[in-house]
Scaffold this motif. Structure first.
Motif, PDB file in Angstrom:
ATOM      1  N   CYS A 269     -10.675   3.207   1.428  1.00  0.00           N
ATOM      2  CA  CYS A 269     -10.786   2.179   1.143  1.00  0.00           C
ATOM      3  C   CYS A 269     -11.430   1.019   1.925  1.00  0.00           C
ATOM      4  O   CYS A 269     -11.905  -0.094   1.253  1.00  0.00           O
ATOM      5  CB  CYS A 269     -10.009   1.796   0.206  1.00  0.00           C
ATOM      6  SG  CYS A 269      -9.410   2.485  -1.164  1.00  0.00           S
TER       7      CYS A 269
ATOM      8  N   ASP B 283       0.529  -1.623  -0.364  1.00  0.00           N
ATOM      9  CA  ASP B 283      -0.096   0.026  -0.343  1.00  0.00           C
ATOM     10  C   ASP B 283       0.723   1.448  -0.006  1.00  0.00           C
ATOM     11  O   ASP B 283       0.188   2.097  -0.768  1.00  0.00           O
ATOM     12  CB  ASP B 283      -0.769  -0.143   0.928  1.00  0.00           C
ATOM     13  CG  ASP B 283      -1.649  -1.170   0.743  1.00  0.00           C
ATOM     14  OD1 ASP B 283      -2.553  -1.096   0.268  1.00  0.00           O
ATOM     15  OD2 ASP B 283      -2.287  -1.771   1.618  1.00  0.00           O
ATOM     16  N   TRP B 284       1.764   1.219   0.449  1.00  0.00           N
ATOM     17  CA  TRP B 284       2.592   2.385   0.465  1.00  0.00           C
ATOM     18  C   TRP B 284       4.254   2.886  -0.122  1.00  0.00           C
ATOM     19  O   TRP B 284       5.139   3.352  -0.017  1.00  0.00           O
ATOM     20  CB  TRP B 284       3.103   2.505   2.300  1.00  0.00           C
ATOM     21  CG  TRP B 284       2.003   2.989   3.096  1.00  0.00           C
ATOM     22  CD1 TRP B 284       1.370   1.703   3.674  1.00  0.00           C
ATOM     23  CD2 TRP B 284       1.399   4.035   3.506  1.00  0.00           C
ATOM     24  NE1 TRP B 284       0.341   3.320   4.682  1.00  0.00           N
ATOM     25  CE2 TRP B 284       0.507   4.377   4.326  1.00  0.00           C
ATOM     26  CE3 TRP B 284       1.944   5.750   3.432  1.00  0.00           C
ATOM     27  CZ2 TRP B 284      -0.225   4.701   5.136  1.00  0.00           C
ATOM     28  CZ3 TRP B 284       1.207   6.432   3.417  1.00  0.00           C
ATOM     29  CH2 TRP B 284       0.265   6.327   4.194  1.00  0.00           C
TER      30      TRP B 284
ATOM     31  N   TYR C 140      -3.357  10.794   0.499  1.00  0.00           N
ATOM     32  CA  TYR C 140      -3.334   9.125   0.251  1.00  0.00           C
ATOM     33  C   TYR C 140      -3.332   8.350   1.586  1.00  0.00           C
ATOM     34  O   TYR C 140      -4.258   7.727   1.450  1.00  0.00           O
ATOM     35  CB  TYR C 140      -1.831   8.877   0.383  1.00  0.00           C
ATOM     36  CG  TYR C 140      -1.413   7.222  -0.183  1.00  0.00           C
ATOM     37  CD1 TYR C 140      -2.236   6.653  -1.275  1.00  0.00           C
ATOM     38  CD2 TYR C 140      -0.962   6.288   0.576  1.00  0.00           C
ATOM     39  CE1 TYR C 140      -2.389   5.637  -1.976  1.00  0.00           C
ATOM     40  CE2 TYR C 140      -1.368   5.132  -0.083  1.00  0.00           C
ATOM     41  CZ  TYR C 140      -1.292   4.817  -0.688  1.00  0.00           C
ATOM     42  OH  TYR C 140      -1.546   3.259  -1.529  1.00  0.00           O
TER      43      TYR C 140
ATOM     44  N   SER D 129      -7.454  -2.700   0.775  1.00  0.00           N
ATOM     45  CA  SER D 129      -6.908  -2.184  -0.067  1.00  0.00           C
ATOM     46  C   SER D 129      -6.163  -2.693  -1.467  1.00  0.00           C
ATOM     47  O   SER D 129      -6.587  -3.822  -1.096  1.00  0.00           O
ATOM     48  CB  SER D 129      -5.880  -0.806   0.786  1.00  0.00           C
ATOM     49  OG  SER D 129      -5.044  -1.824   1.587  1.00  0.00           O
TER      50      SER D 129
ATOM     51  N   LEU E 257      -6.553   5.697   1.412  1.00  0.00           N
ATOM     52  CA  LEU E 257      -6.897   4.356   2.263  1.00  0.00           C
ATOM     53  C   LEU E 257      -7.372   3.954   3.268  1.00  0.00           C
ATOM     54  O   LEU E 257      -8.569   2.793   2.824  1.00  0.00           O
ATOM     55  CB  LEU E 257      -5.374   3.771   3.107  1.00  0.00           C
ATOM     56  CG  LEU E 257      -4.077   3.593   2.162  1.00  0.00           C
ATOM     57  CD1 LEU E 257      -2.718   3.493   2.782  1.00  0.00           C
ATOM     58  CD2 LEU E 257      -3.894   2.434   1.079  1.00  0.00           C
TER      59      LEU E 257
END
Length: 327
Positions: free
Chosen positions: A252, A216-217, A245, A259, A249
């Motif tokens: 989501c 994710d990051w 961002y 995510s 996340l």
């Protein structure tokens, strides 16, 4: 014979219901033992009632869901989906088809037409004299004439037992497709809405959850490094991009139950009491608080996920869990 199908990570295990009561839970004294941390020691019981079965919650912590609805006691029908904590089961009770009705004749009893019998004069005379009648054509049956003599009562026809009609097919309520602020090109990389993935009955382990966070990051980290190289302007934009961002996340998690990283690792974030539901905004905020505390404490609380319940601070604060799904 009725049975329970237990969906496990290694496959489907069948359990035939032989006794009048089947107790399910984590302890060894249960008829069907389900050693999952989300199960209570004595979670529920399935008992035979009349011609069918019902399930009853035994004051369990995570409750009993039948087809996604939490119940205290509910009748069971063939095909019902049962959720006990993180454990998924399917109840099967196929009804035998009704056998075709067979005609049964009673030996020695005369077969009498349902209408009136028409007889010729020779046949009537033969009845009185006891002589065999002369050959004649076949007898006809006339429904509109009166009987010429006493008729024997017709034998009672066997009546087939009533057969219960098959259960009506279940229809899944229509769910509107996603229509939110996430760009269309990103939807292919996020869990679908509505999500057709099924829980495997197991919570996400430490390694899979860590890899999901790294995925994710990863992209935003590269963007942050590039922005940091821009003098003055990059220093202003970089924090705003990071904040946007972060909001994305957690949005989501509410809208998609996961995510991009969690979809890749086959994980979903769901309410602790409802593995098929979505967390709300307040739970997402509490998960953020849990992650913030983890960061302040140098990530050490993340090691709590290595425990038997596989829950970190973010899970405890928000009363949600990260579970594994089949796709």
């Amino acid at each position: 014979m009725a049975k329970l199908l237990v969906h496990e990570s290694t496959g489907v295990r069948e359990f035939e219901i032989i006794d009048n009561e089947v107790h399910m839970g984590r302890e060894l004294d249960n008829t069907l033992r389900l050693p999952d941390p989300s199960m209570s020691r004595h979670h529920c019981v399935v008992r035979k009632v009349g011609d069918g079965f019902e399930i009853q919650d035994l004051q369990s912590s995570n409750g009993v869901l039948v087809n996604g609805n939490r119940v205290q006691s509910s009748p069971l029908r063939d095909g019902d989906r049962i959720t006990l904590g993180q454990v998924q089961l399917t109840f099967q009770d196929p009804r035998p088809e009704a056998s075709p009705t067979m005609a049964i004749s009673v030996q020695g009893s005369p077969v009498v037409p349902s209408g009136t019998v028409r007889m010729s004069a020779d046949e009537l005379a033969a009845i009185h004299t006891g002589k065999p009648p002369a050959e004649s054509g076949p007898k006809g049956v006339d429904q509109d004439q009166l009987a010429t003599g006493p008729m024997a009562a017709a034998p009672a026809r066997p009546v087939a037992p009533p057969v219960a009609p098959p259960p009506a097919p279940r229809t899944t309520p229509a769910v509107a497709p996603y229509s939110g602020p996430v760009p269309a090109f990103l939807l292919a990389y996020l869990p679908p809405v509505p999500d057709d993935a099924l829980p495997t009955g197991e919570r996400g382990d430490f390694l899979s959850r860590l890899l999901a966070v790294l995925i994710d990051w990863a992209v935003i980290l590269v963007v942050q490094i590039i922005l940091g190289m821009i003098p003055f302007l990059g220093c202003l934009i970089s924090p705003l991009v990071g904040l946007a961002y972060t909001v994305f996340l957690y949005y989501c998690l509410v809208a998609f139950r996961g995510s991009i990283g969690k979809k890749v690792l086959k994980l979903r974030v769901v309410p602790e009491a409802n593995p098929s539901g979505n967390i709300d905004a307040s739970q997402a905020v509490l998960r953020f608080v849990g992650h913030l505390v983890n960061g302040i404490l140098l990530g050490l609380p993340y090691l709590m996920i290595l425990g038997s319940e596989r829950k970190g601070l973010q899970d405890i604060f928000s009363k949600s869990v990260c579970i594994k799904v089949d796709r």
